[in-house]
Design a protein around this motif. Sequence first.
Motif, mmCIF file in Angstrom:
data_model
loop_
_atom_site.group_PDB
_atom_site.id
_atom_site.type_symbol
_atom_site.label_atom_id
_atom_site.label_comp_id
_atom_site.label_asym_id
_atom_site.label_seq_id
_atom_site.Cartn_x
_atom_site.Cartn_y
_atom_site.Cartn_z
ATOM 1 N N LYS A 55 0.726 -1.221 0.064
ATOM 2 C CA LYS A 55 -0.056 -0.089 0.015
ATOM 3 C C LYS A 55 0.768 1.299 -0.098
ATOM 4 C CE LYS A 55 -3.583 0.891 2.543
ATOM 5 N NZ LYS A 55 -4.978 1.126 2.009
ATOM 6 N N ARG A 57 2.041 2.329 2.930
ATOM 7 C CA ARG A 57 1.090 2.802 4.031
ATOM 8 C C ARG A 57 2.298 3.232 5.041
ATOM 9 N NH1 ARG A 57 -4.404 1.641 6.050
ATOM 10 N NH2 ARG A 57 -4.644 1.594 8.213
ATOM 11 N N SER A 142 -8.169 -0.944 3.560
ATOM 12 C CA SER A 142 -8.953 -0.809 2.331
ATOM 13 C C SER A 142 -7.706 -1.110 1.238
ATOM 14 C CB SER A 142 -9.316 0.697 2.234
ATOM 15 O OG SER A 142 -8.347 1.544 2.585
ATOM 16 N N ASN A 144 -6.566 0.178 -1.476
ATOM 17 C CA ASN A 144 -6.011 1.188 -2.331
ATOM 18 C C ASN A 144 -4.639 1.393 -1.913
ATOM 19 O OD1 ASN A 144 -7.302 1.919 0.181
ATOM 20 N ND2 ASN A 144 -5.989 3.689 -0.089
ATOM 21 N N SER A 150 -10.579 4.645 -1.518
ATOM 22 C CA SER A 150 -10.619 3.183 -1.270
ATOM 23 C C SER A 150 -11.287 2.394 -2.588
ATOM 24 C CB SER A 150 -11.354 2.938 -0.040
ATOM 25 O OG SER A 150 -10.888 3.468 1.185
ATOM 26 N N GLU A 179 -16.017 3.216 3.970
ATOM 27 C CA GLU A 179 -15.532 1.968 4.838
ATOM 28 C C GLU A 179 -16.509 1.948 6.079
ATOM 29 O OE1 GLU A 179 -14.045 4.866 3.780
ATOM 30 O OE2 GLU A 179 -12.163 4.637 3.058
ATOM 31 N N HIS A 235 -6.214 11.371 3.244
ATOM 32 C CA HIS A 235 -6.824 10.274 2.547
ATOM 33 C C HIS A 235 -7.641 10.804 1.444
ATOM 34 C CE1 HIS A 235 -7.434 7.155 5.799
ATOM 35 N NE2 HIS A 235 -5.950 7.217 5.339
#
Length: 348
Positions: A55, A57, A142, A144, A150, A179, A235
Motif C-alpha cells: 500500500k 502505508r 482498504s 488502495n 478506497s 468504510e 486520505h
Amino acid sequence: MTMNTQVKPVSRESLAEAARLIRAGELVGMPTETVYGLGANALDEAAVRKIFEAKGRPQDNPLIVHVSCAEEIPPLVKGIPEKAKELMDAFWPGPMTLILPKADCIPDAVSAGLDTVGIRLPQSEAARALIAASGVPIAAPSANRSGKPSPTTAQHVLTDMDGRIPLILDGGPCRVGVESSVIDATGEEPVILRPGGITPEMVRAVLGGVRVDEHVMSPLREGDVARSPGMKYKHYAPGAKTIVFTGEPERVVRAICAQYDEAALRGERVAIRGFDEHDFGGRERISLGSAGCAGDAAARLFAALRELDARGDTLALCEAVELEGIGLAVMNRMGRAAAFDIRRVDGR
Ligand code: TXA
Ligand code: MG
C-alpha cells in the motif's frame, strides 16, 4: 518485486485458493460490504508487513482485524466492555469496527504499537467465507495505494495493486461504498472516530447516546491529538482541487455553475459531482445518484473520485449531502478530499 496478479470471481475454488495464499503468508484482495480489503494473516507479522509495503502505508497507521464469527474474538482482545457487547449484538455482522484492548497475540505491526486493536465482523458472505476457510483472523486495510480513494470494485483494486499481490477475489461492487464506522469502545462511553455504514443515529438508538469525535468534520490542527492515526493522513485525495458546496439546492447548483464557467475560462478541466435531478445546464457531471439519497452518494463516492483522477480534472465542484445518517460518512470523505473547503451558499 512484481508478480502476476489474477482476478477471479468469488467461487468455492477461488475462495480455497485465496485461503491457501493467506495461510502461506501472502496478500489477497477481498470484497467486503464496505470497500475492498487487502487481506493477510493477522497473526503473521511478516505477512502483515507486506500489506504496508504493497500500500505504501505509513507504519504508524494500525490495521483492522476481521473475523468470521463472534467466537473468534475473545483470544484477540483483553476483555469486552458491556457497551461494546451491546453494539456487537446490534450491528454485527456489519459495517462497524470496534476498538478494543488488544491481546498479546496481535503483532505490533497490526496495532502499530498501540495497546488496542480494531475488530470487525463483516456482513459480506465472501469475506466471512474467506476468513473461515483461512482459519485465521485477517488483517485488512482498504485495498488502495495509500492516499488513493478506497476501492469499491475489483477493477479499482487491480488498478492500484497490479503486480503487487497474487490474487483479487471479485465479489462485484461494494454495497455500502464507504468504510466501516470505527468506534472506540475501550472507555466507558463509546466514541465514533470514523463515521460509516453504522450511523450515529443507529448507535444512539442502542446506547441512548454517543459522542462523535470532533475531527470527523474538521481537520486536525497543530497540537491536536489524533485518537485514530488515520485522521492524520490526507486520505481520499483526488488530483483535482475539490470544493464542496452546501445549502439550498438551487443556490448550490447556481454557485457550482458560476464557479465552473469561471474556472473553464481560466483553462481548468472542471468536473461537477452532483445529483441526477439537478440541472447544471449541460455542464459535464459525474453522478452522485438521486438527490436526498445519501446511500446512493456513499455507494458512488469513491468511484467518482477515481473517475476524476482518470480524466485528469484539475477542479472538482461537489454537491454536499445532509450531515445525517450515512450522510455524515459521505461528508467526512468529501470534506477530507476537499481539505474541508466546504462553502455554505445560503443567506447573503
Ligand atoms: O470498512 C473497512 O473498515 C475497510 C474494510 C476492508 O474492512 N477497512 C478499512 O481499513 O477501511 P483502513 O486501514 O483503510 O482504515 C482503518 C482505520 C484507519 O483510519 C486507522 O487509523 C483506524 O481505522 N484504526 C485501526 N486500528 C485502530 C486503533 N487500534 N485505534 C484507533 N484507530 C484505529
Ligand atoms: Mg483506508
